[in-house]
Design a protein around this motif. Structure first.
Motif, mmCIF file in Angstrom:
data_model
loop_
_atom_site.group_PDB
_atom_site.id
_atom_site.type_symbol
_atom_site.label_atom_id
_atom_site.label_comp_id
_atom_site.label_asym_id
_atom_site.label_seq_id
_atom_site.Cartn_x
_atom_site.Cartn_y
_atom_site.Cartn_z
ATOM 1 N N LYS A 94 0.822 -1.219 0.000
ATOM 2 C CA LYS A 94 0.000 0.000 0.000
ATOM 3 C C LYS A 94 0.858 1.272 0.000
ATOM 4 N N ALA A 95 1.873 1.326 0.843
ATOM 5 C CA ALA A 95 2.727 2.520 0.926
ATOM 6 C C ALA A 95 3.450 2.760 -0.403
ATOM 7 N N GLN A 96 3.978 1.709 -1.012
ATOM 8 C CA GLN A 96 4.661 1.846 -2.300
ATOM 9 C C GLN A 96 3.700 2.340 -3.374
ATOM 10 N N LEU A 97 2.510 1.776 -3.411
ATOM 11 C CA LEU A 97 1.520 2.180 -4.407
ATOM 12 C C LEU A 97 1.104 3.636 -4.212
ATOM 13 N N THR A 98 0.929 4.032 -2.956
ATOM 14 C CA THR A 98 0.565 5.417 -2.660
ATOM 15 C C THR A 98 1.659 6.362 -3.154
ATOM 16 N N ASP A 99 2.908 6.042 -2.864
ATOM 17 C CA ASP A 99 4.027 6.868 -3.336
ATOM 18 C C ASP A 99 4.068 6.929 -4.857
ATOM 19 N N GLN A 100 3.828 5.803 -5.505
ATOM 20 C CA GLN A 100 3.861 5.764 -6.963
ATOM 21 C C GLN A 100 2.762 6.648 -7.565
ATOM 22 N N VAL A 101 1.566 6.568 -7.009
ATOM 23 C CA VAL A 101 0.453 7.384 -7.503
ATOM 24 C C VAL A 101 0.751 8.870 -7.295
ATOM 25 N N ARG A 102 1.300 9.223 -6.137
ATOM 26 C CA ARG A 102 1.668 10.625 -5.872
ATOM 27 C C ARG A 102 2.722 11.117 -6.863
ATOM 28 N N GLN A 103 3.718 10.292 -7.102
ATOM 29 C CA GLN A 103 4.790 10.654 -8.028
ATOM 30 C C GLN A 103 4.242 10.862 -9.444
ATOM 31 N N GLU A 104 3.386 9.955 -9.890
ATOM 32 C CA GLU A 104 2.794 10.072 -11.222
ATOM 33 C C GLU A 104 1.944 11.327 -11.335
ATOM 34 N N ALA A 105 1.173 11.645 -10.274
ATOM 35 C CA ALA A 105 0.348 12.851 -10.281
ATOM 36 C C ALA A 105 1.224 14.101 -10.334
ATOM 37 N N MET A 106 2.323 14.104 -9.591
ATOM 38 C CA MET A 106 3.230 15.238 -9.589
ATOM 39 C C MET A 106 3.863 15.431 -10.972
ATOM 40 N N LEU A 107 4.299 14.353 -11.608
ATOM 41 C CA LEU A 107 4.881 14.441 -12.945
ATOM 42 C C LEU A 107 3.865 14.949 -13.968
ATOM 43 N N LYS A 108 2.638 14.481 -13.850
ATOM 44 C CA LYS A 108 1.576 14.932 -14.761
ATOM 45 C C LYS A 108 1.325 16.432 -14.567
ATOM 46 N N TYR A 109 1.251 16.860 -13.324
ATOM 47 C CA TYR A 109 1.017 18.269 -13.019
ATOM 48 C C TYR A 109 2.169 19.141 -13.544
ATOM 49 N N ALA A 110 3.405 18.700 -13.331
ATOM 50 C CA ALA A 110 4.571 19.458 -13.806
ATOM 51 C C ALA A 110 4.553 19.560 -15.334
ATOM 52 N N LYS A 111 4.159 18.504 -16.010
ATOM 53 C CA LYS A 111 4.077 18.526 -17.473
ATOM 54 C C LYS A 111 3.005 19.508 -17.926
ATOM 55 N N GLU A 112 1.856 19.500 -17.249
ATOM 56 C CA GLU A 112 0.779 20.430 -17.605
ATOM 57 C C GLU A 112 1.251 21.880 -17.456
ATOM 58 N N ILE A 113 1.961 22.172 -16.380
ATOM 59 C CA ILE A 113 2.470 23.529 -16.156
ATOM 60 C C ILE A 113 3.473 23.911 -17.252
ATOM 61 N N ARG A 114 4.391 23.005 -17.560
ATOM 62 C CA ARG A 114 5.367 23.279 -18.626
ATOM 63 C C ARG A 114 4.689 23.514 -19.967
ATOM 64 N N ASP A 115 3.688 22.682 -20.272
ATOM 65 C CA ASP A 115 3.000 22.808 -21.557
ATOM 66 C C ASP A 115 2.249 24.142 -21.672
ATOM 67 N N LYS A 116 1.768 24.691 -20.568
ATOM 68 C CA LYS A 116 1.010 25.961 -20.581
ATOM 69 C C LYS A 116 1.921 27.182 -20.482
ATOM 70 N N ALA A 117 3.142 26.976 -20.067
ATOM 71 C CA ALA A 117 4.058 28.107 -19.831
ATOM 72 C C ALA A 117 4.454 28.762 -21.142
ATOM 73 N N LYS A 118 4.560 30.086 -21.067
ATOM 74 C CA LYS A 118 5.079 30.857 -22.190
ATOM 75 C C LYS A 118 6.380 31.466 -21.718
ATOM 76 N N VAL A 119 7.423 31.171 -22.455
ATOM 77 C CA VAL A 119 8.738 31.712 -22.097
ATOM 78 C C VAL A 119 9.170 32.623 -23.228
ATOM 79 N N GLU A 120 9.482 33.862 -22.861
ATOM 80 C CA GLU A 120 9.971 34.817 -23.849
ATOM 81 C C GLU A 120 11.368 35.254 -23.452
ATOM 82 N N ILE A 121 12.252 35.252 -24.393
ATOM 83 C CA ILE A 121 13.609 35.725 -24.142
ATOM 84 C C ILE A 121 13.768 37.035 -24.871
ATOM 85 N N LYS A 122 14.086 38.072 -24.142
ATOM 86 C CA LYS A 122 14.214 39.414 -24.735
ATOM 87 C C LYS A 122 15.632 39.862 -24.751
#
Length: 122
Positions: A94-122
């Motif tokens: 159970k503890a391993q599975l919980t950690d795995q689900v949390r890790q996957e959710a965090m990676l998904k969230y980080a990807k969503e943020i990166r995909d929405k980010a606009k980076v401009e170099i001036k």
């Protein structure tokens, strides 16, 4: 090569040499050969399909009748013992599975943020 292995299989069946001694003397696999052909406990699915199929068909204490060819060469196989594969109880993982689900959710969230980010170099 295959004929030599058939001859070796026959010698093993007649108990003129032990499997371990034959592996140490004849195996081209330096890892398992040095260990007398011992691969340890593992589910058959861990191996290449041809090898796995032969192991699954074998019975405890049995030398597989024919050498098995795989992408790694020919194999003489002896099934020393068998045991059922038992999945661990949920509470044990159970503890391993919980950690795995949390890790996957965090990676998904980080990807969503990166995909929405606009980076401009001036």
């Amino acid at each position: 090569m295959k004929q030599q292995l058939k001859s070796l299989s026959l010698t093993l069946k007649r108990k003129k040499i032990s499997f371990a001694d034959a592996a140490k003397k004849s195996s081209e696999d330096k890892g398992s050969g040095a260990e007398g052909g011992e691969l340890g406990w593992a589910p058959a699915s861990r191996y290449v399909p041809e090898f796995a199929k032969a192991v699954e068909a074998g019975k405890k204490g049995e030398l597989i009748a024919e050498p098995v060819k795989s992408e790694f060469g020919y194999h003489v196989i002896e099934v020393v013992d068998t045991r059922p594969i038992k999945a661990p109880a949920f509470e044990e993982v159970k503890a391993q599975l919980t950690d795995q689900v949390r890790q996957e959710a965090m990676l998904k969230y980080a990807k969503e943020i990166r995909d929405k980010a606009k980076v401009e170099i001036k």
